[in-house]
Scaffold this active site. Sequence first.
Site, PDB file in Angstrom:
ATOM      1  N   GLU A 116     -31.375 155.786  34.030  1.00  0.00           N
ATOM      2  CA  GLU A 116     -30.880 156.681  32.972  1.00  0.00           C
ATOM      3  C   GLU A 116     -29.527 157.294  33.321  1.00  0.00           C
ATOM      4  OE1 GLU A 116     -33.311 157.298  35.072  1.00  0.00           O
ATOM      5  OE2 GLU A 116     -33.490 159.431  35.593  1.00  0.00           O
ATOM      6  N   GLU A 164     -46.684 162.050  49.857  1.00  0.00           N
ATOM      7  CA  GLU A 164     -46.115 163.292  49.312  1.00  0.00           C
ATOM      8  C   GLU A 164     -47.234 164.178  48.750  1.00  0.00           C
ATOM      9  OE1 GLU A 164     -43.364 162.743  46.017  1.00  0.00           O
ATOM     10  OE2 GLU A 164     -42.878 164.869  45.945  1.00  0.00           O
ATOM     11  N   GLN A 173     -12.458 187.863  18.736  1.00  0.00           N
ATOM     12  CA  GLN A 173     -11.342 188.741  19.122  1.00  0.00           C
ATOM     13  C   GLN A 173     -11.627 189.405  20.465  1.00  0.00           C
ATOM     14  OE1 GLN A 173     -10.076 191.518  16.043  1.00  0.00           O
ATOM     15  NE2 GLN A 173     -11.007 190.239  14.491  1.00  0.00           N
ATOM     16  N   SER A 219     -24.180 178.338  26.173  1.00  0.00           N
ATOM     17  CA  SER A 219     -24.740 177.282  25.311  1.00  0.00           C
ATOM     18  C   SER A 219     -23.929 177.017  24.048  1.00  0.00           C
ATOM     19  CB  SER A 219     -26.187 177.599  24.885  1.00  0.00           C
ATOM     20  OG  SER A 219     -26.976 177.821  25.995  1.00  0.00           O
ATOM     21  N   LEU A 220     -22.606 177.235  24.110  1.00  0.00           N
ATOM     22  CA  LEU A 220     -21.785 176.914  22.933  1.00  0.00           C
ATOM     23  C   LEU A 220     -21.389 175.439  22.943  1.00  0.00           C
ATOM     24  CD1 LEU A 220     -19.384 179.977  22.603  1.00  0.00           C
ATOM     25  CD2 LEU A 220     -21.399 179.432  21.248  1.00  0.00           C
ATOM     26  N   LYS A 256     -18.131 186.174  10.969  1.00  0.00           N
ATOM     27  CA  LYS A 256     -17.528 187.335  11.622  1.00  0.00           C
ATOM     28  C   LYS A 256     -16.599 186.913  12.777  1.00  0.00           C
ATOM     29  CE  LYS A 256     -19.205 190.733   9.347  1.00  0.00           C
ATOM     30  NZ  LYS A 256     -18.207 191.470   8.547  1.00  0.00           N
ATOM     31  N   TYR A 294     -36.398 173.822  35.443  1.00  0.00           N
ATOM     32  CA  TYR A 294     -36.539 174.896  34.457  1.00  0.00           C
ATOM     33  C   TYR A 294     -35.380 175.885  34.534  1.00  0.00           C
ATOM     34  CZ  TYR A 294     -41.183 173.538  32.978  1.00  0.00           C
ATOM     35  OH  TYR A 294     -42.245 172.847  32.436  1.00  0.00           O
ATOM     36  N   PRO A 342     -16.441 189.047  17.478  1.00  0.00           N
ATOM     37  CA  PRO A 342     -16.792 188.586  18.825  1.00  0.00           C
ATOM     38  C   PRO A 342     -15.700 187.692  19.428  1.00  0.00           C
ATOM     39  CG  PRO A 342     -18.659 188.341  17.340  1.00  0.00           C
ATOM     40  CD  PRO A 342     -17.489 188.726  16.487  1.00  0.00           C
ATOM     41  N   GLY A 353     -40.172 162.940  39.194  1.00  0.00           N
ATOM     42  CA  GLY A 353     -40.684 164.284  39.489  1.00  0.00           C
ATOM     43  C   GLY A 353     -41.036 164.456  40.954  1.00  0.00           C
ATOM     44  N   CYS A 404     -38.773 156.274  39.194  1.00  0.00           N
ATOM     45  CA  CYS A 404     -38.892 156.981  40.475  1.00  0.00           C
ATOM     46  C   CYS A 404     -40.352 157.406  40.702  1.00  0.00           C
ATOM     47  CB  CYS A 404     -37.915 158.146  40.548  1.00  0.00           C
ATOM     48  SG  CYS A 404     -37.483 158.529  42.260  1.00  0.00           S
ATOM     49  N   HIS A 448     -32.829 155.517  39.347  1.00  0.00           N
ATOM     50  CA  HIS A 448     -32.751 156.212  38.051  1.00  0.00           C
ATOM     51  C   HIS A 448     -31.744 155.512  37.132  1.00  0.00           C
ATOM     52  CE1 HIS A 448     -34.930 159.958  39.199  1.00  0.00           C
ATOM     53  NE2 HIS A 448     -34.624 159.514  40.395  1.00  0.00           N
TER      54      HIS A 448
HETATM   55  N1  GLN Z   1     -41.024 162.771  44.634  1.00  0.00           N
HETATM   56  C1  GLN Z   1     -40.707 161.383  44.748  1.00  0.00           C
HETATM   57  C2  GLN Z   1     -39.890 161.087  45.999  1.00  0.00           C
HETATM   58  O1  GLN Z   1     -39.262 161.960  46.541  1.00  0.00           O
HETATM   59  C3  GLN Z   1     -39.984 160.888  43.503  1.00  0.00           C
HETATM   60  C4  GLN Z   1     -38.663 161.532  43.275  1.00  0.00           C
HETATM   61  C5  GLN Z   1     -38.137 161.340  41.875  1.00  0.00           C
HETATM   62  O2  GLN Z   1     -38.894 161.023  40.960  1.00  0.00           O
HETATM   63  N2  GLN Z   1     -36.848 161.562  41.692  1.00  0.00           N
HETATM   64  O3  GLN Z   1     -39.856 159.972  46.445  1.00  0.00           O
END
Ligand code: GLN
Length: 539
Positions: A512, A408, A195, A16-17, A190, A56, A193, A357, A384, A510
């Site tokens: 983003e 799902e 070195q 994490s540097l 210091k 996670y 570390p 998700g 999504c 997506h």
């Molecule tokens: N779980 C959902 C799917 O597989 C949405 C996937 C997601 O949000 N990336 O379609």
Amino acid sequence: MSATKYIFVTGGVTSSLGKGIVAASLAKLLQARGFSVTIQKFDPYLNIDPGTLNPYEHGECYVTDDGAETDLDLGHYERFLSTPTSQANNVTTGRIYNTVITKERQGAFLGKTVQIVPHITDEIKRNIQLLGESGKYDIVITEIGGCVGDIESLPFLEAVRQFRWEMGPTETLVIHLTLVPYLNAAKELKTKPTQHSVKQLSETGIHPDILVCRTEHPLPPELRKKIALFCNVNINSVIESIDAETIYDVPLLMKKEKLDERVLAKLKLPNKSEPDLETWKVFLGKLKNPLSEINIALVGKYVELPDAYKSISEAFIHAGAMNECKVKIRWISSEQLQKDSVQQFLGFADGILVAPGFGERGLEGKIAAVQFARENNIPFFGICLGMQCAVIEFARNVLGYKDASSTEMNKETSHPVINMMESQKDVTMKGGTMRLGAYPCELVKGSKAHAIYGKSKIMERHRHRYEFNNKYLKQYEKEGMLATGINPETKLVEIVELRDHPFFIGSQFHPELKSTVENPHPIFVKFVKAANDFAKGKK
Ligand code: GLN
């Protein structure tokens, strides 16, 4: 320029540097000087890719145009450089071994004992050169994940050692990132570390050319001298990397420390002109001097670890700067949201984003958030799974299908408005088998989506198994939820929007993943604008 030059970035003392940010910042400076640069990341774990890792464990899984599921550092590379990466930019130990073992089974090494040296190291070297050999890059930067001293990193370091020996001294360069801690009790920085870390790296046969020292306080000249002397590097190759207000300051901080000039000198590359960082500086100016402020509720289930939504929070930074508006994100756990507590949790919001998700956990909370945004005309953006929740919510509360769901989450639902894609039905393997990567999408003229993009044909990146069930499309459109982005080949619905709402967009893809400093994503830009207008309306 003739051959590609190779820069390796290693790290020591602790994780994490910010190796990824330093690599991306150096790449930006070199790119701004006219070189074509790419960055790749080697990850020392045994998963073939991070696609099967829980957020996670490893933060967000970043998807490239070619459908590779990769490390989140690739997101930084793209956000800094505005050039796409691909599978070749992220290689894990698992992928290396998989290739070597598959070749062994095919008989490629018949008669030979297959070993870490030379077979695994050769495969690592092949991957180092892959991007260089494409002929597209003057410089390839390779970030080695993990820390020196880790058992897992050894084959990578050995491959780098061999590669440097084979290529000759001016063709490659090693930058080692370390920590210079400040001991509050002693009121001192210091160097020990650092070195030790350099000593450990040297034991692998690699001597760093440049040290980048992460620190909370400026490094005084005598300390730089000490590091240089004990670590056997030139004093002007001791580079300070001080904690920054934003990661986007780091290229300018590295420029101040002349990291790019040191690199060019060592690689014997021409240092003709100053880097052109005009657009970057304009972005930073806007980012740091906002004229307004908005509060966005980000509703998801991995909210304890903001890295799980890294690209989303960065896309908000880009879009906020574009609007000269500070975007404050409040992370709302979808599990705590109930229908009767939405007002309490989301009442503050100028805009609501329901995150991507998987799985059932937190689903009802996400649906409650959608309903709250829809009924109160609060700007809404679902990505999504977030888009799928918008579709489910509309089915339940507008079309009147009370048990509507995605298969799902509920296989028995009498209204599977979100259904598994046909192409997914026979898939049994988990890794790399979703609908992944860039697909074309056509936007309906006159729609909000079309106005947002200002064009009809777009390409966006996907990562999912479920889709909008087209059997219900007519009913949705009749009641005011319109499919305004469609895949021209498969007819999959990629965007939904509400006819009678100031800003309500759901995207199956997506966006983003494609937002960069120099090209903020239009949906995020317009979402921030809508939230800003909404906030003004409240006053
Ligand atoms: N779980 C959902 C799917 O597989 C949405 C996937 C997601 O949000 N990336 O379609």
